[in-house]
Write a protein that holds these residues in place. Sequence first.
Motif, mmCIF file in Angstrom:
data_model
loop_
_atom_site.group_PDB
_atom_site.id
_atom_site.type_symbol
_atom_site.label_atom_id
_atom_site.label_comp_id
_atom_site.label_asym_id
_atom_site.label_seq_id
_atom_site.Cartn_x
_atom_site.Cartn_y
_atom_site.Cartn_z
ATOM 1 N N VAL A 123 1.073 -1.434 0.074
ATOM 2 C CA VAL A 123 -0.070 -0.046 -0.254
ATOM 3 C C VAL A 123 0.661 1.500 -0.151
ATOM 4 O O VAL A 123 2.106 1.072 0.470
ATOM 5 C CB VAL A 123 -0.907 -0.365 0.937
ATOM 6 C CG1 VAL A 123 -1.718 1.400 1.367
ATOM 7 C CG2 VAL A 123 -1.711 -0.979 1.062
ATOM 8 N N SER A 124 0.498 1.986 -0.589
ATOM 9 C CA SER A 124 0.909 3.761 -0.761
ATOM 10 C C SER A 124 0.051 4.367 -0.595
ATOM 11 O O SER A 124 -1.230 4.548 -1.279
ATOM 12 C CB SER A 124 2.033 3.930 -2.189
ATOM 13 O OG SER A 124 2.925 2.877 -2.699
ATOM 14 N N ARG A 179 -4.545 9.612 0.701
ATOM 15 C CA ARG A 179 -5.547 8.648 -0.670
ATOM 16 C C ARG A 179 -4.152 7.543 -0.553
ATOM 17 O O ARG A 179 -2.641 7.867 -0.160
ATOM 18 C CB ARG A 179 -4.949 9.491 -1.616
ATOM 19 C CG ARG A 179 -5.822 10.947 -1.646
ATOM 20 C CD ARG A 179 -5.336 11.736 -3.182
ATOM 21 N NE ARG A 179 -5.764 10.927 -4.596
ATOM 22 C CZ ARG A 179 -7.730 10.906 -5.395
ATOM 23 N NH1 ARG A 179 -8.315 11.821 -3.693
ATOM 24 N NH2 ARG A 179 -7.801 10.634 -5.334
ATOM 25 N N HIS A 220 -3.568 3.420 -2.482
ATOM 26 C CA HIS A 220 -3.595 2.553 -3.312
ATOM 27 C C HIS A 220 -3.100 1.652 -2.975
ATOM 28 O O HIS A 220 -1.900 1.307 -2.380
ATOM 29 C CB HIS A 220 -2.185 3.453 -4.923
ATOM 30 C CG HIS A 220 -2.782 3.918 -5.921
ATOM 31 N ND1 HIS A 220 -2.847 4.694 -6.385
ATOM 32 C CD2 HIS A 220 -3.937 5.153 -4.967
ATOM 33 C CE1 HIS A 220 -2.716 5.105 -7.167
ATOM 34 N NE2 HIS A 220 -3.529 6.286 -6.495
ATOM 35 N N ASP A 274 -2.713 -1.194 -4.709
ATOM 36 C CA ASP A 274 -2.476 -2.372 -5.580
ATOM 37 C C ASP A 274 -0.717 -2.187 -5.558
ATOM 38 O O ASP A 274 0.308 -2.536 -6.606
ATOM 39 C CB ASP A 274 -2.224 -1.958 -6.693
ATOM 40 C CG ASP A 274 -2.679 -0.647 -7.669
ATOM 41 O OD1 ASP A 274 -2.191 0.196 -6.985
ATOM 42 O OD2 ASP A 274 -3.320 -0.469 -8.652
ATOM 43 N N SER A 308 1.191 1.172 -6.503
ATOM 44 C CA SER A 308 1.298 1.829 -7.322
ATOM 45 C C SER A 308 1.342 2.993 -6.511
ATOM 46 O O SER A 308 0.088 3.042 -5.374
ATOM 47 C CB SER A 308 0.438 1.710 -8.547
ATOM 48 O OG SER A 308 -0.905 2.895 -8.140
ATOM 49 N N GLU A 309 2.009 4.378 -6.499
ATOM 50 C CA GLU A 309 1.601 5.752 -6.056
ATOM 51 C C GLU A 309 0.360 6.069 -6.825
ATOM 52 O O GLU A 309 0.385 6.182 -7.427
ATOM 53 C CB GLU A 309 3.137 6.527 -6.821
ATOM 54 C CG GLU A 309 4.720 5.885 -6.407
ATOM 55 C CD GLU A 309 4.064 5.741 -5.035
ATOM 56 O OE1 GLU A 309 4.564 6.552 -4.242
ATOM 57 O OE2 GLU A 309 5.350 4.743 -4.710
ATOM 58 N N PRO A 310 -0.007 6.693 -5.120
ATOM 59 C CA PRO A 310 -1.598 7.575 -5.730
ATOM 60 C C PRO A 310 -1.082 8.884 -6.041
ATOM 61 O O PRO A 310 0.682 9.376 -5.509
ATOM 62 C CB PRO A 310 -1.708 7.606 -3.843
ATOM 63 C CG PRO A 310 -1.015 7.254 -3.059
ATOM 64 C CD PRO A 310 0.173 6.752 -4.062
#
Length: 107
Positions: free
Chosen positions: A53-54, A68, A70, A72, A74-76
């Motif tokens: 989680v990012s 916020r 993400h 998956d 990936s970078e929010p």
Amino acid sequence: MCSPGEPVELRHEPKNPADSNAIAVYSARGIQIGYVRAERAPLILLAMGRAGVSAIFQHKERWGATIRAHLDGSEPVLPPIADSRAADWPPPGSEDADWWPDEEWPD
């Protein structure tokens, strides 16, 4: 304590006496700024165990903060800034589209 877009760290606290699913939120400077809401923690914990989680700080709220995340890995990113005044401005018949009312003194 945080600026919009700064990364925040999510740390699971399995020994938290109030909730074994508790996830603490820490600023980029290592200062705890709150917790993920209890109803969202199980889903985020599941993602933390899988892809990762990012999360980033979005903005301060009266009750705490909005982040916020993400789920998956990936970078929010921050959403575009929406100006709620723009949707109905200028008023019909106005010839000065660059004039905006003062929010404190709307008259």
